[in-house]
Structures are given as C-alpha cells and as structure tokens.
Write an enzyme that holds these catalytic residues in place. Structure first.
Site, PDB file in Angstrom:
ATOM      1  N   LYS A  69      -3.641 -22.955   8.245  1.00 23.44           N
ATOM      2  CA  LYS A  69      -3.599 -22.622   9.676  1.00 23.44           C
ATOM      3  C   LYS A  69      -2.176 -22.376  10.195  1.00 23.44           C
ATOM      4  O   LYS A  69      -1.966 -21.601  11.116  1.00 23.44           O
ATOM      5  CB  LYS A  69      -4.255 -23.718  10.507  1.00 23.44           C
ATOM      6  CG  LYS A  69      -5.776 -23.696  10.416  1.00 23.44           C
ATOM      7  CD  LYS A  69      -6.396 -24.541  11.510  1.00 23.44           C
ATOM      8  CE  LYS A  69      -7.908 -24.406  11.527  1.00 23.44           C
ATOM      9  NZ  LYS A  69      -8.546 -25.081  10.380  1.00 23.44           N
ATOM     10  N   SER A  95      -8.242 -23.801   0.857  1.00 25.38           N
ATOM     11  CA  SER A  95      -7.650 -23.662   2.193  1.00 25.38           C
ATOM     12  C   SER A  95      -6.912 -24.896   2.690  1.00 25.38           C
ATOM     13  O   SER A  95      -5.989 -24.781   3.487  1.00 25.38           O
ATOM     14  CB  SER A  95      -8.735 -23.271   3.196  1.00 25.38           C
ATOM     15  OG  SER A  95      -9.805 -24.196   3.169  1.00 25.38           O
ATOM     16  N   GLU A 115      -6.780 -24.149  22.100  1.00 24.21           N
ATOM     17  CA  GLU A 115      -7.935 -25.037  22.153  1.00 24.21           C
ATOM     18  C   GLU A 115      -8.181 -25.529  20.740  1.00 24.21           C
ATOM     19  O   GLU A 115      -7.782 -24.881  19.773  1.00 24.21           O
ATOM     20  CB  GLU A 115      -9.169 -24.311  22.696  1.00 24.21           C
ATOM     21  CG  GLU A 115     -10.036 -23.623  21.665  1.00 24.21           C
ATOM     22  CD  GLU A 115      -9.392 -22.408  21.035  1.00 24.21           C
ATOM     23  OE1 GLU A 115      -8.674 -21.693  21.748  1.00 24.21           O
ATOM     24  OE2 GLU A 115      -9.616 -22.189  19.825  1.00 24.21           O
TER      25      GLU A 115
HETATM   26  C1  LIG Z   1      -9.840 -24.736   9.998  1.00 26.34           C
HETATM   27  C2  LIG Z   1     -10.076 -24.736   8.530  1.00 26.34           C
HETATM   28  C3  LIG Z   1     -10.970 -23.850   7.922  1.00 26.34           C
HETATM   29  C4  LIG Z   1     -11.823 -22.887   8.701  1.00 26.34           C
HETATM   30  O1  LIG Z   1     -11.136 -21.951   9.451  1.00 26.34           O
HETATM   31  P1  LIG Z   1     -11.034 -20.411   9.002  1.00 26.34           P
HETATM   32  O2  LIG Z   1     -10.472 -19.737  10.180  1.00 26.34           O
HETATM   33  O3  LIG Z   1     -12.423 -19.956   8.654  1.00 26.34           O
HETATM   34  O4  LIG Z   1     -10.159 -20.364   7.815  1.00 26.34           O
HETATM   35  C5  LIG Z   1     -11.093 -23.874   6.545  1.00 26.34           C
HETATM   36  N1  LIG Z   1     -10.397 -24.762   5.793  1.00 26.34           N
HETATM   37  C6  LIG Z   1      -9.545 -25.646   6.339  1.00 26.34           C
HETATM   38  C7  LIG Z   1      -8.821 -26.592   5.457  1.00 26.34           C
HETATM   39  C8  LIG Z   1      -9.360 -25.676   7.725  1.00 26.34           C
HETATM   40  O5  LIG Z   1      -8.523 -26.565   8.263  1.00 26.34           O
END
Ligand SMILES: *Cc1c(COP(=O)(O)O)cnc(C)c1O
Length: 394
Positions: A90, A378, A112
């Site tokens: 993020k 992610s 938000e």
């Molecule tokens: C917020 C988040 C997501 C989901 O958000 P996307 O905008 O779909 O990427 C996925 N993985 C992690 C670790 C997150 O913090």
C-alpha cells in the site's frame, strides 16, 4: 491492438469513468488535468524512485520458493511486497500520492480506512513529509482495529470516527468525501486502491506498476525471460493486483489470475467474491461490478481478511473479468488460512491473510512443471496474528 489500460476518460471497456456529484467535480478535475504531466516530470520521478528505494526498501526481492514449488510441481516465485516498509504494497501508492499532493500545492491530507492498513500507510507518508493528516474510520472499525488506530496516532494522524450508517468503511468514505467537498483548495484525498472516480484507478495502478516493472527485470535475470507464464494476485479493491499485472496486461502470453475472497462460500451469503456475484453498478464514483441487492443497494461483504472485504472491484479488474483476459478464482476463508499456514511451514514466511488467498489456488488449479508462476505476496502476516491464533487455536 486492443488495450487493457484505461483510455483518456478513465474507461476500461465499459467500466470506470467519473460518476461524481457536481460539488466534487473541481477536485477531481484538477487532479485529472495534472496527474499525467506531474508523473512525467523528472523531479517527480526522481523523488518517487529515491523514496521507493531508500524509504520503502525497493526493489523487493523476487524469491524462488523451492519447497512450495516442489510440493505443487511447478516453478513458483514470490514477489516480496511483504518486505516493504509498513509491511505491504500500500505504501507504494501513498508515497506517490503524497508527492502528487505536494506538486499540486496541497498542505492537508485526508483518507478513509476500513481495517486501518491504508490509514497507516497514509499516516506514514504524512509524517515523512510533515503534512497534516486526517483519517476517517467507522466507529465500529476503530473498536475492532485498535493496534492500527494506535499506529496512526503515533504517526501523528488524527483519526476521526464515522458515526453514521453501519459505522464502517462506506460511512468513513462518505465522511471523507464530505470533507473534500468542503476543502477543495488545500486538501488532497488519498484513495487506497484502484477504485474511485477517474483518474484514481489509473493513477494508483501507475504508482503500483513498479511491482511488475521489477518482476520483468528480476525474471530476466533468473529465468532469462521477462514474462512469466502466469502472474497471480489477490483482489480486494485491486491495487496490488493492478501493480503485478500492469506491464503484462497487453501481453496475451502471460496468464493473469485474480483471486477473490469467497468467505464462507460463494453462495453462503457471507462472501466478497465480487466478480462471481457482482452486477454492474456505481460505487465510489466508478462504474464497475459490485455486490448488490435486486433494487441496487450495496450488499455488506464478508471475508476473514479485512483487506479483501470490499463489495466492489476496481474497473480494470471488472474489465479483465468481463473480457475474459483475466482468470478469476475465489478462495474460502478455510482454504486461505491453510495456505497461509503452509507457507509458514514450507518457506518460513508468515503471509497476510489477503496474500494467503493467492497462495491457496494451487490446491485446485494445476500448472505444468516448467510453468513460471509469480505470486504477488502483497503483505506480511504480523497484523493478522490474532486471526491466526483464533483460527488454529495456537
Ligand atoms: C489492503 C491489502 C490488500 C487488498 O487491497 P488491494 O487494493 O486489492 O491490493 C491485499 N493485501 C494486503 C496485504 C493488504 O494490506
């Protein structure tokens, strides 16, 4: 050739656009008229890439997961976004947007947040730049997500409770939009995924596209080719997936696999499998697929992972789904939790539960032994420890 990128009006096929109240028009229009030009300025690019390198820790490794690959008899690489500062992808976007805000002369940031991850990533870059930060968060979410509320406060942000409606993410979004309408001149609104009115989905995808830019270079080094056979990512709003897919969108030889949260089962009534269940509609200023009742009220989504329980999906992903360019798979809570635990045991990596959804596809989706499959990991699992403890009775 047909492109899967946004056109200049912010449309991906029939999805996207900017469906906003008139009072928000000047804010979005200022951004729309300037974002591409600013992103191309050498001074912007230099600062963005310097911060990604020295502050975020990029490039993140592309790691060949040997034991996981042996188990599923295919070549699995993990793109290690879990190693970014703050623990997930993020921050790539919030770094980009804080620099954009500065170029636009803004001295106040609003955002938000639902689970608090985007709020933390936003508070982080505001501290970095010494800019005032207000994060709107539903009253119920504030109670549920105490550690992230504490993080935001430590980072100097003001966390403002949204007390209307269901007191969750959509109410926080409404409050943030109201704030932006009232403060059009000095305030920038940092949206946390590839959602919202044009130009947000395209802008956020471009900031996150550093992920697939790096994958190309790293695969060239490791496999002697830039293209994997498949690139896989979980989709909440869709920003980590957009970043991982970005430079492969118009390369049909690369299979794109998007993984959604099926919660307790797609048809259980407790799910966030937007592509499977969604119908075309408008959410947060964008025409896309969203979960809704017969008369068009947004359905409350559910997933064990807070980052995936969003009732819509970004317009890029709606188009990947509708056009057939992307393969969409939904994964239940149980399968995600088990895949997360498996990665701990096989590779010594504790993943975020969101990322565990992407890892869970190997149980049913088979690949060839010489396929190169890149999974976008992610985020890391520290934030989910209590969930893992409760689920596995650790
Ligand atoms: C917020 C988040 C997501 C989901 O958000 P996307 O905008 O779909 O990427 C996925 N993985 C992690 C670790 C997150 O913090």
């Amino acid at each position: 050739m047909k492109s899967y990128h946004a056109d200049e009006r912010g449309y991906y096929g029939e999805f996207g656009g900017a469906f906003i109240p008139e009072m928000l028009y000047p804010n979005c229009e200022e951004l729309r008229q300037n974002y591409l030009r600013i992103m191309q300025e050498p001074s912007f690019k230099d600062e963005f890439h310097q911060l990604l390198k020295d502050y975020v820790g990029r490039p993140t490794p592309l790691y060949f997961a040997k034991r996981l690959s042996e188990k599923y008899n295919t070549k699995i690489y993990l793109k290690r976004e879990d190693l970014c500062h703050t623990g997930a992808h993020k921050v790539n976007n919030t770094i980009g947007q804080i620099l954009m805000a500065k170029k636009l002369g803004k001295n106040r940031i609003i955002a938000e947040t639902g689970a608090g991850q985007h709020g933390v990533a936003t508070a982080t870059v505001c501290a970095l730049m010494g800019i005032e930060c207000v994060v709107y968060m539903g009253e119920i979410d504030i109670a549920r997500q105490a550690p992230n509320v504490a993080r935001m406060k430590m980072l100097g942000a003001e966390v403002r409770p949204a007390t209307s409606g269901s007191k969750t993410l959509k109410d926080a979004t409404n409050e943030a939009i109201r704030d932006w309408i009232n403060n059009p001149v000095d305030t920038h609104y940092i949206i946390g995924s590839v959602v919202g009115p044009h130009p947000y989905p395209d802008m956020v995808a471009r900031f996150q596209s550093v992920i697939s830019e790096e994958i190309k270079n790293q695969l060239q080094e490791k496999e002697g080719r830039e293209n994997p056979d498949y690139v896989v990512a979980c989709v909440g709003g869709g920003s980590n997936a957009a970043g991982a897919f970005y430079h492969y969108l118009d390369t049909p030889e690369v299979g794109i696999i998007a993984v959604e949260a099926a919660g307790k089962g797609i048809h259980s009534g407790e799910s966030a499998a937007t592509s499977a269940l969604g119908k075309i509609g408008i959410i947060h200023g964008s025409k896309t697929l969203l979960m809704q009742t017969q008369d068009g009220q947004i359905t409350e989504p559910y997933s064990i992972s807070a980052g995936l329980d969003y009732p819509g999906v970004g317009p890029m992903h709606a188009h990947l789904y509708a056009s057939g360019r992307g393969e969409f798979i939904s994964i239940t809570d149980d399968d995600a939790m088990n895949a997360g635990m498996e990665l701990c045991k096989l590779e010594g990596i504790i993943p975020a539960i969101e990322s565990s959804h992407a890892l869970a596809i190997f149980e049913d989706r088979k690949f060839n032994p010489d396929d190169v499959v890149v999974i976008n990991l992610s985020g890391r699992g520290d934030k989910d420890l209590q969930n893992y403890i409760d689920y596995f009775k650790l």
